[in-house]
Design a protein around this motif. Structure first.
Motif, PDB file in Angstrom:
ATOM      1  N   GLY A 164      51.076  37.169  39.241  1.00  0.00           N
ATOM      2  CA  GLY A 164      51.004  37.088  40.698  1.00  0.00           C
ATOM      3  C   GLY A 164      50.587  38.403  41.335  1.00  0.00           C
ATOM      4  O   GLY A 164      49.913  38.417  42.371  1.00  0.00           O
ATOM      5  N   GLU A 165      50.965  39.508  40.725  1.00  0.00           N
ATOM      6  CA  GLU A 165      50.628  40.829  41.275  1.00  0.00           C
ATOM      7  C   GLU A 165      49.232  41.297  40.879  1.00  0.00           C
ATOM      8  O   GLU A 165      48.773  42.332  41.352  1.00  0.00           O
ATOM      9  CB  GLU A 165      51.665  41.859  40.819  1.00  0.00           C
ATOM     10  N   THR A 166      48.574  40.548  40.000  1.00  0.00           N
ATOM     11  CA  THR A 166      47.188  40.874  39.634  1.00  0.00           C
ATOM     12  C   THR A 166      46.273  40.276  40.694  1.00  0.00           C
ATOM     13  O   THR A 166      46.221  39.053  40.846  1.00  0.00           O
ATOM     14  CB  THR A 166      46.845  40.302  38.251  1.00  0.00           C
ATOM     15  N   PRO A 167      45.559  41.094  41.452  1.00  0.00           N
ATOM     16  CA  PRO A 167      44.844  40.612  42.648  1.00  0.00           C
ATOM     17  C   PRO A 167      43.886  39.452  42.394  1.00  0.00           C
ATOM     18  O   PRO A 167      43.757  38.557  43.230  1.00  0.00           O
ATOM     19  CB  PRO A 167      44.082  41.866  43.126  1.00  0.00           C
ATOM     20  N   LEU A 170      45.831  40.035  29.375  1.00  0.00           N
ATOM     21  CA  LEU A 170      45.710  39.306  30.636  1.00  0.00           C
ATOM     22  C   LEU A 170      44.382  39.571  31.342  1.00  0.00           C
ATOM     23  O   LEU A 170      43.725  38.616  31.787  1.00  0.00           O
ATOM     24  CB  LEU A 170      46.889  39.641  31.547  1.00  0.00           C
ATOM     25  N   PRO A 171      43.918  40.822  31.480  1.00  0.00           N
ATOM     26  CA  PRO A 171      42.623  41.045  32.142  1.00  0.00           C
ATOM     27  C   PRO A 171      41.467  40.325  31.446  1.00  0.00           C
ATOM     28  O   PRO A 171      40.557  39.811  32.115  1.00  0.00           O
ATOM     29  CB  PRO A 171      42.451  42.568  32.083  1.00  0.00           C
ATOM     30  N   SER A 172      41.500  40.261  30.117  1.00  0.00           N
ATOM     31  CA  SER A 172      40.430  39.574  29.387  1.00  0.00           C
ATOM     32  C   SER A 172      40.462  38.076  29.646  1.00  0.00           C
ATOM     33  O   SER A 172      39.416  37.438  29.824  1.00  0.00           O
ATOM     34  CB  SER A 172      40.558  39.843  27.880  1.00  0.00           C
ATOM     35  N   VAL A 173      41.670  37.502  29.683  1.00  0.00           N
ATOM     36  CA  VAL A 173      41.790  36.066  29.972  1.00  0.00           C
ATOM     37  C   VAL A 173      41.319  35.778  31.397  1.00  0.00           C
ATOM     38  O   VAL A 173      40.597  34.799  31.650  1.00  0.00           O
ATOM     39  CB  VAL A 173      43.246  35.594  29.772  1.00  0.00           C
ATOM     40  N   GLU A 201      47.861  32.606  50.951  1.00  0.00           N
ATOM     41  CA  GLU A 201      46.813  33.508  51.445  1.00  0.00           C
ATOM     42  C   GLU A 201      45.475  33.284  50.738  1.00  0.00           C
ATOM     43  O   GLU A 201      44.419  33.597  51.289  1.00  0.00           O
ATOM     44  CB  GLU A 201      47.254  34.964  51.263  1.00  0.00           C
ATOM     45  N   ALA A 202      45.532  32.729  49.520  1.00  0.00           N
ATOM     46  CA  ALA A 202      44.297  32.489  48.768  1.00  0.00           C
ATOM     47  C   ALA A 202      43.562  31.236  49.239  1.00  0.00           C
ATOM     48  O   ALA A 202      42.497  30.914  48.703  1.00  0.00           O
ATOM     49  CB  ALA A 202      44.612  32.381  47.280  1.00  0.00           C
ATOM     50  N   GLY A 203      44.120  30.553  50.234  1.00  0.00           N
ATOM     51  CA  GLY A 203      43.456  29.358  50.751  1.00  0.00           C
ATOM     52  C   GLY A 203      43.636  28.135  49.865  1.00  0.00           C
ATOM     53  O   GLY A 203      42.773  27.252  49.828  1.00  0.00           O
ATOM     54  N   PRO A 221      43.282  33.967  43.249  1.00  0.00           N
ATOM     55  CA  PRO A 221      41.969  33.572  43.780  1.00  0.00           C
ATOM     56  C   PRO A 221      41.055  32.944  42.729  1.00  0.00           C
ATOM     57  O   PRO A 221      40.290  32.020  43.040  1.00  0.00           O
ATOM     58  CB  PRO A 221      41.389  34.890  44.299  1.00  0.00           C
ATOM     59  N   ALA A 222      41.121  33.414  41.495  1.00  0.00           N
ATOM     60  CA  ALA A 222      40.285  32.835  40.441  1.00  0.00           C
ATOM     61  C   ALA A 222      40.701  31.400  40.140  1.00  0.00           C
ATOM     62  O   ALA A 222      39.853  30.526  39.902  1.00  0.00           O
ATOM     63  CB  ALA A 222      40.365  33.686  39.176  1.00  0.00           C
TER      64      ALA A 222
END
Length: 687
Positions: free
Chosen positions: A502-505, A465-468, A545-547, A509-510
């Motif tokens: 969802g819990e990955t900050p 997931l972090p790499s994606v 919250e992410a606009g 936003p990305a």
């Protein structure tokens, strides 16, 4: 006059020749016969991978007869009725010759023509016999042409009578070698590469792109056979040939000479991410574990099937079955967006909404391989590509990722083989590549594999997931970023992964940033990824919250929207509007005006349904001032009434509720409305 057929409109190995009408004039007949003969003679300069000898011989005979036809025309020879009938028969045969020559030289059909060498030879044999028959009864002595021309025609007649048209021995040998390789595949034996190369060399298939053309043609033949329910017996053999050519393309040819086809492969962005791709297990009621037919949301935000939760409440239960929280209200709010997703999912997969339980699980089965040979060829190729991903040069890794991207695009069995062969971990490593094409091919390959259940699981289990998300944020190309967004969507089809994402900050936003700055396809992928995450209620606040809402509303006002992007944007807004916080966020923008305008101007039934659903939710959660604004729009009510008759069932239901609310507002005092909704109504701003 014979009917003219475009080769693109004709199924290969069909010869739809049309006999000239009986009343045709000699001038008209010759005017068609001469250019038809020239077209056949033009094939002298074309390459024949098979049927070389038969093709050359029949072209030579036609070239001689062409001189005869031109002599008749130039000498203004008078033709008897019997001569015209013979020339008409020749015209019929020449049409068939042209069709055969087109098929023998058709791009992408070389290997298929090789396997049909006996069939093609029999057609050439029948046509040459038909030529001999027509020339035998031709009253040549009564036709005023030079003696030398007559001698040539008689020579063609003699040769046609004696011709022994047989399959080319070289064709038979190459076909025998090919069948032996397919037999090896079927037995689970990997063939000798030199044997594979001999077959390809004989057919003069010399590049990666020529292999791809062969695969494309064979897949089209399979699709035609399956859709028309004809020649279904040939589908397994065609599948075996696809397996052979796919193996050859991946193993034999190192150089990519047509990598631009990647953009064509994924050109239909709209098909890449769709609500119908979500996991059907998420559509089951937590109480009954059956498919929800009428999903409703309770005060805790959890969704259940209406009949199940009603039985729960009637039994005297006051707690939410899933969370254990006390229900502050027994009101059941219809979850129309989720119901629409369920409806689309099962419509697209041929499952009725009335079916539940075990039957609904059938759609998750893995597609079976087309044949045993195709299955084994794919397994060998998968292991080869996975090895190249892990140990190859940078160029070989890029090529392997690209092959996987193509192979996994539309074949579930291929995805299964590639995942089992261990392709996911090295693909995840390639996401860090500093080479843009390599990164793009790696994430696009992972996108295809993430559509398969074990593909999603493996990506997450391997910490992918972090790499994606890194590609989503900082991908080296817009194509890589939009593929990353689509990958997030497919991963989010698993309920527990929605929570992790969802819990990955940086995740939401990305996605929001891609909606802001991405390509049209990137925006669409990001929107539907957010939709997938919103199926978990806990993610709604993070999305707000992410606009997200202002950007979605900005999308509604954009003139660059495709219909699908507009519909997807409306779907997300409709889902957000079902909760108070989401509705208030929407009402802080100009969305109300835009949604009413889209409702009145859009030709899309889907868009109108989402608009009606959103407006109803805004009225319920926004209070009297929302209703007051809508009531002032004199053009809205006629549109709502038209939805009652012209809209979808759900659009009609929403429109009916909206009409009722607006009528109640007009018939009752505004003070009564204000007393029930004043605190929330202060947030609305009319723009």
């Amino acid at each position: 006059m014979a009917q003219k057929f475009d080769s693109c409109d004709r199924r290969i190995l069909t010869l739809p020749a049309v006999r000239p009408c009986e009343s045709i004039s000699p001038e008209t007949l010759l005017g068609s016969l001469i250019p038809l003969s020239r077209n056949i003679c033009n094939f002298q300069s074309k390459h024949f991978a098979t049927q070389r000898r038969n093709s050359r011989e029949i072209i030579r005979q036609v070239s001689i007869l062409l001189m005869f036809f031109e002599e008749i025309r130039d000498c203004n020879s008078v033709l008897s009725r019997s001569a015209i009938l013979c020339l008409s028969e020749l015209h019929l045969s020449f049409q068939k010759i042209l069709f055969l020559l087109e098929d023998c030289t058709r791009d992408g059909a070389r290997i298929w023509m090789l396997t049909k060498c006996e069939f093609l030879a029999s057609h050439f044999r029948m046509i040459i016999r038909a030529l001999a028959t027509a020339l035998d009864v031709l009253p040549l002595s009564l036709i005023d042409v030079d003696f030398e021309i007559k001698e040539l025609v008689e020579l063609v007649l003699k040769q046609s009578r004696k011709a022994e048209v047989e399959p080319d021995p070289d064709d038979k040998l190459a076909s025998k070698r090919l069948l032996a390789i397919l037999n090896q595949f079927e037995k689970g034996i990997e063939p000798d590469l030199n044997g594979v190369k001999r077959v390809l060399d004989y057919l003069q298939i010399k590049s990666w792109s020529e292999c791809s053309m062969e695969i494309k043609f064979l897949e089209e033949e399979i699709a035609f056979s399956e859709s028309s329910n004809c020649d279904e017996r040939e589908v397994p053999f065609l599948s075996s040939l696809v397996g052979f050519m796919s193996y050859s393309r991946g193993v034999i040819f190192e150089a990519l000479d047509d990598q631009n086809s990647a953009s064509r492969v994924d050109a239909r962005c709209g098909m890449e991410t769709h609500f119908s791709c979500l996991n059907p297990e998420d559509f089951r009621c937590p109480i009954s574990l059956e498919l929800m037919l009428d999903p409703v949301t309770v005060s805790t935000g959890q969704t259940y099937d209406r009949s199940s939760i009603q039985k729960w409440l009637k039994a005297g239960n006051k707690l939410c079955p899933k969370t254990g929280e006390r229900l502050t209200s027994t009101e059941l709010v219809p979850n129309s967006i989720l119901r629409k997703v369920i409806k689309k999912f099962y419509a697209n997969n041929g499952i009725s909404l009335s079916k539940s339980g075990r039957q609904s699980r059938d759609i998750s089965r893995t597609a079976a391989p087309g044949s045993p040979a195709a299955a084994e060829a794919m397994k060998f190729l998968s292991r080869f590509l996975s090895s190249r991903l892990a140990f190859g040069t940078n160029q070989q890794k890029n090529k392997a990722a690209y092959e996987i991207r193509l192979l996994a695009k539309s074949n579930i069995f291929n995805r299964s083989c590639l995942i089992k062969a261990g392709s996911v971990p090295p693909l995840l490593k390639l996401l860090c590549s500093t080479d843009a094409p390599t990164q793009e091919n790696a994430i696009a390959a992972l996108l295809k594999l993430s559509k398969y259940a074990s593909g999603k699981k493996l990506i997450m289990a391997r910490g992918g997931l972090p790499s994606v998300l890194a590609v989503l944020e900082h991908g080296l190309s817009s194509e890589a970023r939009q593929s990353a967004a689509a990958t997030i969507f497919y991963i989010s089809s698993v309920k527990e992964y929605r929570k992790v994402i969802g819990e990955t900050p940086e995740a939401i936003p990305a996605l929001v940033e891609l909606i802001k700055e991405g390509t049209t396809c990137g925006k669409k992928n990001a929107v539907v990824a957010i939709f997938g995450l919103l199926l978990l209620p806990d993610n709604q606040q993070k999305v707000l919250e992410a606009g997200t809402v202002p950007l979605l509303v900005e999308r509604l006002a954009s003139s660059e929207n495709t219909e699908q992007l507009l519909n997807d944007t409306l779907a997300v807004l409709a889902m957000l509007a079902e909760n108070v916080e989401g509705a208030l966020a929407i009402l802080h923008t100009t969305a109300l005006h835009l949604i009413t305008r889209i409702l009145q101007t859009s030709s899309s039934q889907t868009a109108k349904e989402y608009c009606a659903s959103t407006l109803l939710s805004l009225c319920i959660n926004g209070g009297v001032e929302v209703v007051a604004v809508l009531a002032k729009d004199s053009s809205l009510m006629p549109r709502l009434f038209s939805l009652l008759t012209d809209g979808t069932a759900h659009a009609s239901k929403k429109a009916r509720s909206l009409i009722k609310i607006m009528h109640n507002y007009q018939e009752t005092s505004s003070s009564r409305w204000m007393s029930s909704a004043a605190p929330r109504a202060q947030c609305i701003r009319e723009r």
